[in-house]
Design a protein around this motif. Sequence first.
Motif, PDB file in Angstrom:
ATOM      1  N   UNK A 117      64.405  24.956  41.110  1.00  0.00           N
ATOM      2  CA  UNK A 117      64.775  24.100  39.977  1.00  0.00           C
ATOM      3  C   UNK A 117      66.265  23.742  39.935  1.00  0.00           C
ATOM      4  N   UNK A 118      67.110  24.667  40.331  1.00  0.00           N
ATOM      5  CA  UNK A 118      68.552  24.393  40.248  1.00  0.00           C
ATOM      6  C   UNK A 118      69.027  23.335  41.240  1.00  0.00           C
ATOM      7  N   UNK A 119      68.170  22.969  42.215  1.00  0.00           N
ATOM      8  CA  UNK A 119      68.554  21.953  43.204  1.00  0.00           C
ATOM      9  C   UNK A 119      67.714  20.685  43.097  1.00  0.00           C
ATOM     10  N   UNK A 120      66.822  20.602  42.136  1.00  0.00           N
ATOM     11  CA  UNK A 120      65.881  19.489  42.082  1.00  0.00           C
ATOM     12  C   UNK A 120      66.537  18.131  41.837  1.00  0.00           C
ATOM     13  N   UNK A 121      67.743  18.116  41.342  1.00  0.00           N
ATOM     14  CA  UNK A 121      68.427  16.846  41.073  1.00  0.00           C
ATOM     15  C   UNK A 121      69.479  16.505  42.127  1.00  0.00           C
ATOM     16  N   UNK A 122      69.689  17.388  43.093  1.00  0.00           N
ATOM     17  CA  UNK A 122      70.745  17.201  44.089  1.00  0.00           C
ATOM     18  C   UNK A 122      70.198  16.408  45.272  1.00  0.00           C
ATOM     19  N   UNK A 123      70.938  15.389  45.676  1.00  0.00           N
ATOM     20  CA  UNK A 123      70.588  14.619  46.864  1.00  0.00           C
ATOM     21  C   UNK A 123      71.864  14.316  47.638  1.00  0.00           C
ATOM     22  N   UNK A 124      71.698  14.059  48.927  1.00  0.00           N
ATOM     23  CA  UNK A 124      72.848  13.711  49.760  1.00  0.00           C
ATOM     24  C   UNK A 124      73.527  12.446  49.252  1.00  0.00           C
ATOM     25  N   UNK A 125      72.736  11.468  48.818  1.00  0.00           N
ATOM     26  CA  UNK A 125      73.338  10.219  48.350  1.00  0.00           C
ATOM     27  C   UNK A 125      74.175  10.444  47.090  1.00  0.00           C
ATOM     28  N   UNK A 126      73.707  11.286  46.168  1.00  0.00           N
ATOM     29  CA  UNK A 126      74.514  11.592  44.985  1.00  0.00           C
ATOM     30  C   UNK A 126      75.786  12.341  45.362  1.00  0.00           C
ATOM     31  N   UNK A 127      75.678  13.266  46.304  1.00  0.00           N
ATOM     32  CA  UNK A 127      76.858  14.002  46.765  1.00  0.00           C
ATOM     33  C   UNK A 127      77.879  13.034  47.366  1.00  0.00           C
ATOM     34  N   UNK A 128      77.403  12.112  48.208  1.00  0.00           N
ATOM     35  CA  UNK A 128      78.316  11.123  48.809  1.00  0.00           C
ATOM     36  C   UNK A 128      78.989  10.272  47.735  1.00  0.00           C
ATOM     37  N   UNK A 129      78.227   9.881  46.722  1.00  0.00           N
ATOM     38  CA  UNK A 129      78.787   9.051  45.653  1.00  0.00           C
ATOM     39  C   UNK A 129      79.844   9.825  44.869  1.00  0.00           C
ATOM     40  N   UNK A 130      79.546  11.060  44.508  1.00  0.00           N
ATOM     41  CA  UNK A 130      80.509  11.884  43.770  1.00  0.00           C
ATOM     42  C   UNK A 130      81.782  12.069  44.597  1.00  0.00           C
ATOM     43  N   UNK A 131      81.614  12.423  45.867  1.00  0.00           N
ATOM     44  CA  UNK A 131      82.764  12.640  46.747  1.00  0.00           C
ATOM     45  C   UNK A 131      83.561  11.351  46.922  1.00  0.00           C
ATOM     46  N   UNK A 132      82.873  10.217  47.014  1.00  0.00           N
ATOM     47  CA  UNK A 132      83.540   8.936  47.189  1.00  0.00           C
ATOM     48  C   UNK A 132      84.423   8.557  46.021  1.00  0.00           C
ATOM     49  N   UNK A 133      84.133   9.112  44.855  1.00  0.00           N
ATOM     50  CA  UNK A 133      84.940   8.853  43.663  1.00  0.00           C
ATOM     51  C   UNK A 133      85.888  10.013  43.360  1.00  0.00           C
ATOM     52  N   UNK A 134      86.045  10.903  44.324  1.00  0.00           N
ATOM     53  CA  UNK A 134      86.987  12.015  44.157  1.00  0.00           C
ATOM     54  C   UNK A 134      86.478  13.161  43.315  1.00  0.00           C
ATOM     55  N   UNK A 135      85.168  13.188  43.055  1.00  0.00           N
ATOM     56  CA  UNK A 135      84.598  14.255  42.236  1.00  0.00           C
ATOM     57  C   UNK A 135      84.411  15.541  43.022  1.00  0.00           C
ATOM     58  N   UNK A 136      84.179  16.619  42.289  1.00  0.00           N
ATOM     59  CA  UNK A 136      84.002  17.952  42.872  1.00  0.00           C
ATOM     60  C   UNK A 136      82.550  18.159  43.271  1.00  0.00           C
ATOM     61  N   UNK A 137      82.307  18.305  44.554  1.00  0.00           N
ATOM     62  CA  UNK A 137      80.945  18.509  45.047  1.00  0.00           C
ATOM     63  C   UNK A 137      80.671  19.969  45.406  1.00  0.00           C
ATOM     64  N   UNK A 138      81.646  20.846  45.200  1.00  0.00           N
ATOM     65  CA  UNK A 138      81.471  22.251  45.620  1.00  0.00           C
ATOM     66  C   UNK A 138      80.248  22.935  45.012  1.00  0.00           C
ATOM     67  N   UNK A 139      79.783  22.568  43.809  1.00  0.00           N
ATOM     68  CA  UNK A 139      78.577  23.241  43.302  1.00  0.00           C
ATOM     69  C   UNK A 139      77.286  22.826  44.012  1.00  0.00           C
ATOM     70  N   UNK A 140      77.346  21.792  44.864  1.00  0.00           N
ATOM     71  CA  UNK A 140      76.130  21.203  45.408  1.00  0.00           C
ATOM     72  C   UNK A 140      75.981  21.300  46.919  1.00  0.00           C
ATOM     73  N   UNK A 141      77.039  21.696  47.607  1.00  0.00           N
ATOM     74  CA  UNK A 141      77.016  21.701  49.075  1.00  0.00           C
ATOM     75  C   UNK A 141      77.573  23.016  49.616  1.00  0.00           C
ATOM     76  N   UNK A 142      77.167  23.389  50.850  1.00  0.00           N
ATOM     77  CA  UNK A 142      77.766  24.562  51.477  1.00  0.00           C
ATOM     78  C   UNK A 142      79.268  24.347  51.681  1.00  0.00           C
ATOM     79  N   UNK A 143      79.998  25.443  51.790  1.00  0.00           N
ATOM     80  CA  UNK A 143      81.459  25.388  51.891  1.00  0.00           C
ATOM     81  C   UNK A 143      81.955  24.486  53.041  1.00  0.00           C
ATOM     82  N   UNK A 144      81.356  24.551  54.240  1.00  0.00           N
ATOM     83  CA  UNK A 144      81.864  23.677  55.311  1.00  0.00           C
ATOM     84  C   UNK A 144      81.784  22.193  54.943  1.00  0.00           C
ATOM     85  N   UNK A 145      80.764  21.808  54.200  1.00  0.00           N
ATOM     86  CA  UNK A 145      80.617  20.412  53.785  1.00  0.00           C
ATOM     87  C   UNK A 145      81.664  20.074  52.726  1.00  0.00           C
ATOM     88  N   UNK A 146      81.844  20.952  51.748  1.00  0.00           N
ATOM     89  CA  UNK A 146      82.838  20.720  50.714  1.00  0.00           C
ATOM     90  C   UNK A 146      84.231  20.539  51.329  1.00  0.00           C
TER      91      UNK A 146
END
Length: 161
Positions: free
Chosen positions: A128-157
């Motif tokens: 349940x804690x990951x049901x809303x997480x997608x790669x496209x949302x992560x890319x969008x957040x990162x593209x706007x300078x947002x913090x993606x650390x809660x959603x991706x492994x450390x190497x990706x962050x």
Amino acid sequence: MDQVQKPAVRRAVCPGSYDPITLGHLDVITRAAGLFDEVLVAVGINPDKRGRFTGAERVQLITESCRELPNVAAIEFTGLLVDLCVDREIGTIVKGVRTAADSTYEFPMAQMNRRLKGIDTILVPSAPEWSFVSSSLVREIAGHGGDVTPFVPQPVAERLA
């Protein structure tokens, strides 16, 4: 004297674009690693799409993110997934599903893969804690300078920072 027959190695593949791998992906891969002797994370490469990361970078990020899972390896692939499965003697595809829409999309594909080459598919409901997480949302957040650390492994962050 009768010889005891060893069970066959149980292999599975977890396919996806993984652009980038998320903690939801990692959860499904980890669960598959607990069920199978060997898990191959297959990064699908579509030459008509330009991703955030190259295929080689995605494989590297998956390898780094899965370093504590000794029975997991990652590769790039093109073509039909079932052909990769036959070539690698993999009998099961493991896919994560977040929503009913994901299941609706995956179910006919699972049936086709079974019909084409006899490859079974296991659909794993996301935690349940990951049901809303997608790669496209992560890319969008990162593209706007947002913090993606809660959603991706450390190497990706680190790579997205």
